[in-house]
Structure formats: C-alpha cells, structure tokens
Design a protein around this motif. Structure first.
Motif, PDB file in Angstrom:
ATOM      1  N   ASN A 243      -7.504  -0.124   6.910  1.00  0.00           N
ATOM      2  CA  ASN A 243      -7.106   0.337   5.588  1.00  0.00           C
ATOM      3  C   ASN A 243      -8.142   1.303   5.025  1.00  0.00           C
ATOM      4  OD1 ASN A 243      -4.942  -1.290   5.853  1.00  0.00           O
ATOM      5  ND2 ASN A 243      -5.494  -2.745   4.259  1.00  0.00           N
TER       6      ASN A 243
ATOM      7  N   GLN B 245      -0.224   5.150   2.727  1.00  0.00           N
ATOM      8  CA  GLN B 245      -0.768   6.285   1.993  1.00  0.00           C
ATOM      9  C   GLN B 245      -0.084   7.586   2.401  1.00  0.00           C
ATOM     10  OE1 GLN B 245      -2.613   6.111  -0.485  1.00  0.00           O
ATOM     11  NE2 GLN B 245      -3.443   8.164  -0.814  1.00  0.00           N
TER      12      GLN B 245
ATOM     13  N   THR C 204      -5.654   0.730   0.787  1.00  0.00           N
ATOM     14  CA  THR C 204      -4.275   1.151   1.016  1.00  0.00           C
ATOM     15  C   THR C 204      -4.045   1.316   2.510  1.00  0.00           C
ATOM     16  OG1 THR C 204      -4.345   2.389  -1.073  1.00  0.00           O
ATOM     17  CG2 THR C 204      -2.521   2.861   0.411  1.00  0.00           C
TER      18      THR C 204
ATOM     19  N   SER D  78      -7.891   4.253  -1.398  1.00  0.00           N
ATOM     20  CA  SER D  78      -7.095   5.325  -1.986  1.00  0.00           C
ATOM     21  C   SER D  78      -7.848   5.955  -3.157  1.00  0.00           C
ATOM     22  CB  SER D  78      -5.746   4.778  -2.471  1.00  0.00           C
ATOM     23  OG  SER D  78      -5.042   5.777  -3.174  1.00  0.00           O
TER      24      SER D  78
ATOM     25  N   GLN E 296       4.332   2.002  -0.068  1.00  0.00           N
ATOM     26  CA  GLN E 296       3.069   1.410   0.365  1.00  0.00           C
ATOM     27  C   GLN E 296       3.303   0.041   1.002  1.00  0.00           C
ATOM     28  OE1 GLN E 296       0.171   1.443  -2.762  1.00  0.00           O
ATOM     29  NE2 GLN E 296      -0.013   3.675  -2.767  1.00  0.00           N
TER      30      GLN E 296
ATOM     31  N   TYR F 198       5.909   2.003  -5.402  1.00  0.00           N
ATOM     32  CA  TYR F 198       5.009   1.244  -4.546  1.00  0.00           C
ATOM     33  C   TYR F 198       5.736   0.650  -3.336  1.00  0.00           C
ATOM     34  CZ  TYR F 198       2.085   1.578  -8.697  1.00  0.00           C
ATOM     35  OH  TYR F 198       1.368   2.058  -9.758  1.00  0.00           O
TER      36      TYR F 198
END
Length: 258
Positions: free
Chosen positions: A106, A121, A116, A109, A90, A87
C-alpha cells in the motif's frame, strides 16, 4: 449598519459551504492549500449571499450558535454523501490487490494522507479525471447552492434524527460496497481461476515450485485483465456519477423534509 445586519447570514452560509468543501471529493484533498480552500469558501459564500439572501437578515440571539452548528452538520452530511460512492473504486482496488498480491504494498495517498491500495489509487485517479471531464465538481457546487433553497438558513427544523435519514445512509453505504464488488469481480474471478490452475499444476507436477511461479503469474494476468477491463470501468464511473447525483438530491430532500 447594513453590513452588520448581513454579517450573521453570511457567517451561516460560510459555515455550510466551508464544512461542505472540507469533506467533498476533489476540493477536500490535502494537496490543495488551505488558503485556497478558505478563499474558495469565502467567495462562494459571498456569491450565494448576494444571490439568494441579499435582503434577508438573521438575528443575533440565543439560537445563533445552534444555527451555526446546524449549518456545519448539514455541510458535513452533504459532503459525506457526495463522496461516499467515489470510495467504491478504492474498495475494489483493495480486493483486486488482495488477489494479485499487492496488498502488502500500500502507498500513502497524498490526497488524504492514509494508506491506499495501489490499484485502488490508480482507479481513483481515473475516476477523478472522468468526474472532472463531465464537470461533476460544478454539479456538486450547484447542488450545494440549491441546498439553501431546500434547507432554510434561519430554521432549526432539520431532520437529523429521522429514521429515513439513517436508513438512506445505510443503503448508500451498501450501494458503495456493491459497486466496489462489481468493479473488482471480473478481475478477481479470473484470478481465482488462475489459483485453481496453479493448484492443479501443484498436484500434477509436484516438482514445480508454485510459490515462485504463482505470484508473478497472477501479477502478469492481473495487469492483462486490467488492460482489457479498463474501458468497461467508464460505464461504472458513469453509474457512480448518476448515483451520486441522485443521492445528493435525496439527502437534501430528507434534511429539508421537516
């Protein structure tokens, strides 16, 4: 009769494997049908049972429910540790989007159903392709199988309350944030210089509308920087993979230390 004697051990194995698959990278995605996840967990549990616990039986007594809970917690902990470092990209993407002006755009996802960042992504997809290319999913499944040798199936002596475990998870979270900053720093630093340049232009040429010029300029510069920096991300992806392997081995040793 032999099948009934082997059923408790199989249920314990299935509890650990299914909880591990539910949170581990790649296999936990919502785009994978639930039937496929259940079938994979069942097949892996059967293979592990026949390979490691063919002659071992677990009694159905008062502690069996506690053993089920322990196996679920072990599987969730290992899956969380295996996925937390992934992560970082991200987080890096969120920082980059904040500088580029994409933070208001955003996307949802399809893997986890949450909002996300766009750049996050994109980086995450590149990272998953890299992980699949180096067989990281096979490494995770092999590590999960090895966990049955380190953490006994029929024992409740798992050190969840150990201070070493809490310290390790805290350091792992800090390492995830550090990797995210390392990923985003080249682009964020250059975009900061663009902000400084736009500020100087606004002071020297007041007729220029910096709000109209600044946002497209930062987006263009951000895309150019990402094209330049992307090859270097492969090195950090490799570092994440190596760190994930070490963290996975460490968490098994900590859980099985007692």
């Amino acid at each position: 009769m032999a099948l009934l004697n082997a059923l408790p051990a199989f249920l314990l194995i299935l509890a650990r494997v299914s909880s591990f698959i539910a949170v581990m990278p790649i296999f936990s995605y919502r785009t994978i049908p639930a039937n496929v996840k259940i079938g994979l967990a069942a097949v892996l549990s059967i293979l592990i049972d026949l390979t490691l616990f063919e002659s071992q039986s677990v009694p159905l007594d008062d502690t069996f429910v506690l053993l089920i809970v322990k196996e679920v917690l072990v599987g969730l902990t290992m899956g969380f540790v295996a996925g937390i470092l992934t992560y970082a990209v991200q987080f890096a993407g969120a920082v980059i989007d904040l500088q580029m002006g994409f933070a208001i755009a955003n996307i949802i996802s399809p893997e986890n159903g949450s909002a996300t960042p766009l750049t996050g992504q994109l980086l995450y997809l590149f990272q998953m392709l890299f992980f699949l290319g180096v067989d990281a999913h096979h490494m995770l499944l092999n590590g999960m199988m090895d966990s049955f040798r380190v953490i006994p199936l029929n024992s409740l002596n798992v050190s969840f309350g150990s201070g070493n475990l809490a310290e390790f998870l805290t350091r792992l979270t800090g390492q995830m944030l550090l990797i995210g900053v390392q990923l985003s720093l080249p682009i964020v630093g250059c975009l900061f210089l663009v902000d400084v340049a736009i500020g100087l232009i606004a002071r020297t040429v007041p007729q220029v509308n910096v709000f109209v010029v600044g946002l497209p300029l930062k987006i263009i510069v951000g895309f150019i920087l990402m094209l330049i920096v992307f090859p270097a991300f492969i090195v950090l992806f490799r570092f994440i993979f190596d760190s994930m392997t070490d963290a996975f081995s460490t968490i098994m040793q900590l859980l099985g230390s007692s």
